[in-house]
Design a protein around this motif. Structure first.
Motif, mmCIF file in Angstrom:
data_model
loop_
_atom_site.group_PDB
_atom_site.id
_atom_site.type_symbol
_atom_site.label_atom_id
_atom_site.label_comp_id
_atom_site.label_asym_id
_atom_site.label_seq_id
_atom_site.Cartn_x
_atom_site.Cartn_y
_atom_site.Cartn_z
ATOM 1 N N PHE A 1 -37.443 43.571 -103.447
ATOM 2 C CA PHE A 1 -38.003 43.827 -104.755
ATOM 3 C C PHE A 1 -36.986 43.460 -105.806
ATOM 4 C CE2 PHE A 1 -35.873 47.903 -104.086
ATOM 5 C CZ PHE A 1 -35.437 48.259 -105.342
ATOM 6 N N ASP A 2 -37.499 43.336 -106.996
ATOM 7 C CA ASP A 2 -36.649 43.014 -108.134
ATOM 8 C C ASP A 2 -36.815 44.160 -109.123
ATOM 9 O OD1 ASP A 2 -35.011 41.644 -109.835
ATOM 10 O OD2 ASP A 2 -36.602 40.392 -110.680
ATOM 11 N N LEU A 3 -35.711 44.567 -109.772
ATOM 12 C CA LEU A 3 -35.738 45.700 -110.707
ATOM 13 C C LEU A 3 -35.456 45.170 -112.104
ATOM 14 C CD1 LEU A 3 -36.059 48.767 -110.781
ATOM 15 C CD2 LEU A 3 -33.606 48.958 -110.487
ATOM 16 N N THR A 4 -36.400 45.383 -113.004
ATOM 17 C CA THR A 4 -36.243 44.951 -114.386
ATOM 18 C C THR A 4 -36.119 46.184 -115.258
ATOM 19 O OG1 THR A 4 -37.673 43.069 -113.917
ATOM 20 C CG2 THR A 4 -37.269 43.578 -116.242
ATOM 21 N N CYS A 5 -34.991 46.306 -116.012
ATOM 22 C CA CYS A 5 -34.753 47.475 -116.864
ATOM 23 C C CYS A 5 -34.778 47.053 -118.323
ATOM 24 C CB CYS A 5 -33.410 48.106 -116.549
ATOM 25 S SG CYS A 5 -33.315 48.746 -114.856
ATOM 26 N N GLY A 6 -35.436 47.867 -119.136
ATOM 27 C CA GLY A 6 -35.523 47.597 -120.558
ATOM 28 C C GLY A 6 -34.362 48.227 -121.318
ATOM 29 N N ALA A 7 -34.301 47.992 -122.609
ATOM 30 C CA ALA A 7 -33.238 48.528 -123.461
ATOM 31 C C ALA A 7 -33.301 50.050 -123.554
ATOM 32 C CB ALA A 7 -33.334 47.907 -124.860
ATOM 33 N N ASP A 8 -34.478 50.635 -123.317
ATOM 34 C CA ASP A 8 -34.624 52.089 -123.396
ATOM 35 C C ASP A 8 -34.179 52.777 -122.105
ATOM 36 O OD1 ASP A 8 -36.633 51.324 -121.695
ATOM 37 O OD2 ASP A 8 -38.238 52.378 -122.769
ATOM 38 N N GLY A 9 -33.751 52.044 -121.079
ATOM 39 C CA GLY A 9 -33.277 52.612 -119.829
ATOM 40 C C GLY A 9 -34.362 52.752 -118.793
ATOM 41 N N ALA A 10 -35.627 52.462 -119.141
ATOM 42 C CA ALA A 10 -36.714 52.555 -118.174
ATOM 43 C C ALA A 10 -36.719 51.305 -117.307
ATOM 44 C CB ALA A 10 -38.041 52.701 -118.890
ATOM 45 N N CYS A 11 -36.861 51.506 -115.991
ATOM 46 C CA CYS A 11 -36.822 50.380 -115.059
ATOM 47 C C CYS A 11 -38.173 50.251 -114.354
ATOM 48 C CB CYS A 11 -35.725 50.574 -114.023
ATOM 49 S SG CYS A 11 -34.071 50.687 -114.755
ATOM 50 N N THR A 12 -38.563 49.010 -114.084
ATOM 51 C CA THR A 12 -39.814 48.732 -113.404
ATOM 52 C C THR A 12 -39.523 47.836 -112.203
ATOM 53 O OG1 THR A 12 -40.942 48.787 -115.520
ATOM 54 C CG2 THR A 12 -42.154 47.822 -113.670
ATOM 55 N N PRO A 13 -39.903 48.302 -110.992
ATOM 56 C CA PRO A 13 -39.670 47.435 -109.827
ATOM 57 C C PRO A 13 -40.802 46.417 -109.662
ATOM 58 C CG PRO A 13 -40.544 49.536 -109.113
ATOM 59 C CD PRO A 13 -40.371 49.628 -110.609
ATOM 60 N N THR A 14 -40.450 45.247 -109.189
ATOM 61 C CA THR A 14 -41.428 44.233 -108.816
ATOM 62 C C THR A 14 -41.320 44.081 -107.309
ATOM 63 O OG1 THR A 14 -41.118 43.096 -110.902
ATOM 64 C CG2 THR A 14 -42.191 41.836 -109.141
ATOM 65 N N LEU A 15 -42.391 44.425 -106.589
ATOM 66 C CA LEU A 15 -42.372 44.416 -105.137
ATOM 67 C C LEU A 15 -42.710 43.019 -104.621
ATOM 68 C CD1 LEU A 15 -44.207 47.809 -104.493
ATOM 69 C CD2 LEU A 15 -41.753 47.380 -104.582
ATOM 70 N N PHE A 16 -42.010 42.615 -103.502
ATOM 71 C CA PHE A 16 -42.231 41.296 -102.919
ATOM 72 C C PHE A 16 -42.812 41.355 -101.513
ATOM 73 C CE2 PHE A 16 -38.744 40.491 -105.948
ATOM 74 C CZ PHE A 16 -39.399 39.601 -106.770
ATOM 75 N N GLY A 17 -42.914 42.522 -100.923
ATOM 76 C CA GLY A 17 -43.423 42.580 -99.552
ATOM 77 C C GLY A 17 -43.578 44.026 -99.105
ATOM 78 N N GLU A 18 -43.984 44.191 -97.817
ATOM 79 C CA GLU A 18 -44.266 45.533 -97.328
ATOM 80 C C GLU A 18 -43.008 46.335 -96.982
ATOM 81 O OE1 GLU A 18 -45.688 45.725 -93.041
ATOM 82 O OE2 GLU A 18 -46.224 43.683 -93.633
ATOM 83 N N TYR A 19 -41.832 45.698 -96.895
ATOM 84 C CA TYR A 19 -40.611 46.426 -96.536
ATOM 85 C C TYR A 19 -39.667 46.626 -97.709
ATOM 86 C CZ TYR A 19 -42.250 45.508 -91.863
ATOM 87 O OH TYR A 19 -43.010 45.449 -90.736
ATOM 88 N N ASP A 20 -40.177 46.533 -98.897
ATOM 89 C CA ASP A 20 -39.335 46.759 -100.077
ATOM 90 C C ASP A 20 -38.978 48.234 -100.191
ATOM 91 O OD1 ASP A 20 -39.390 44.118 -100.824
ATOM 92 O OD2 ASP A 20 -41.198 44.362 -102.056
ATOM 93 N N ALA A 21 -37.871 48.522 -100.845
ATOM 94 C CA ALA A 21 -37.425 49.905 -101.046
ATOM 95 C C ALA A 21 -36.964 50.058 -102.485
ATOM 96 C CB ALA A 21 -36.276 50.234 -100.094
ATOM 97 N N PHE A 22 -36.919 51.294 -102.907
ATOM 98 C CA PHE A 22 -36.466 51.591 -104.269
ATOM 99 C C PHE A 22 -35.478 52.752 -104.181
ATOM 100 C CE2 PHE A 22 -36.914 53.703 -108.415
ATOM 101 C CZ PHE A 22 -36.644 52.632 -109.254
#
Length: 184
Positions: A1-22
Motif C-alpha cells: 500500500f501507499d500512504l498519502t498524508c496531507g498538511a493537516d496530519g491526516a493520512c490515507t492509505p491506498t491499497l494495492f492487494g489483499e496482503y497490504d497492511a497498515f
C-alpha cells in the motif's frame, strides 16, 4: 500500500492487494493523579461524659486531575458516642464509631467538608486519651499519601461520683442534714 498524508496530519492509505497492511502509532492513555489533602479539627480541652464534641474534616484536591470515588473514613474513640454526621456535598453513614463519607468526584482545587457530632461516653475511663483519626482515599492514584491522614487527641475525664459531705453527725434526738451527690 501507499500512504498519502496531507498538511493537516491526516493520512490515507491506498491499497494495492489483499496482503497490504497498515501500521499506526497511538499515544499512551494518560493516567490521572490527584493529591488529596485532609485536615481535621476537633474540640479543645478535656472531654467528659455527656460533653458534646464535633469534628470537622476538610479534604482539598490539590490536583492536577479530578479525584473519583473519594471515601473519607473517620474512626472515633470508643470513649465517645456517635450522634450524627453531615457533609456539604456527599453522603455519610455510620457503623458503630466508624463514620464513612462518600463523594463521586472532587475537582482540582475544590474542597469538601464533613462534620461528625459526638458525646462523651458515660463508660469513658478516667484519664483516657480520646483520639479521633480520619483518612481519605480515592480510586484516582494519589502520589502523596503523607497528607491523607489526620488525628485529634484530647484528655478524657470521668471522676465518678462525689458525695459531700461524706458524713453527718446528729444528736441522740435526731436532726436533719443535706448530702450532695455530684456526677459528671
Amino acid at each position: 500500500f501507499d500512504l498519502t498524508c496531507g498538511a493537516d496530519g491526516a493520512c490515507t492509505p491506498t491499497l494495492f492487494g489483499e496482503y497490504d497492511a497498515f501500521v499506526t502509532k497511538l499515544n499512551q492513555t494518560p493516567s490521572l493523579t490527584s493529591d488529596l489533602r485532609l485536615s481535621l479539627t476537633g474540640p479543645t480541652g478535656t472531654i467528659m461524659p455527656g460533653f458534646s464534641a464535633s469534628y470537622t474534616i476538610t479534604v482539598t484536591n490539590d490536583g492536577p486531575d479530578p479525584a473519583f470515588s473519594v471515601v473519607i473514613t473517620d474512626e472515633l474513640s470508643p470513649s465517645v458516642e456517635f450522634n450524627f454526621c453531615n457533609s456539604n456535598s456527599g453522603s455519610c453513614s455510620s457503623l458503630g464509631n466508624t463514620i464513612t463519607f462518600n463523594y463521586n468526584m472532587i475537582a482540582p482545587g475544590a474542597s469538601v467538608t464533613a462534620t461528625v457530632f459526638t458525646n462523651g461516653s458515660c463508660t469513658m475511663p478516667d484519664g483516657v486519651t480520646v483520639t479521633n483519626t480520619a483518612t481519605v482515599e480515592s480510586q484516582t492514584p494519589d502520589p502523596n499519601l503523607a497528607n491523607n491522614t489526620a488525628m485529634v487527641s484530647n484528655n478524657g475525664s470521668n471522676p465518678g461520683f462525689m458525695i459531700s459531705p461524706t458524713n453527718q453527725a446528729f444528736s441522740m434526738s435526731g436532726g436533719t442534714g443535706t448530702v450532695n451527690v455530684t456526677s459528671s
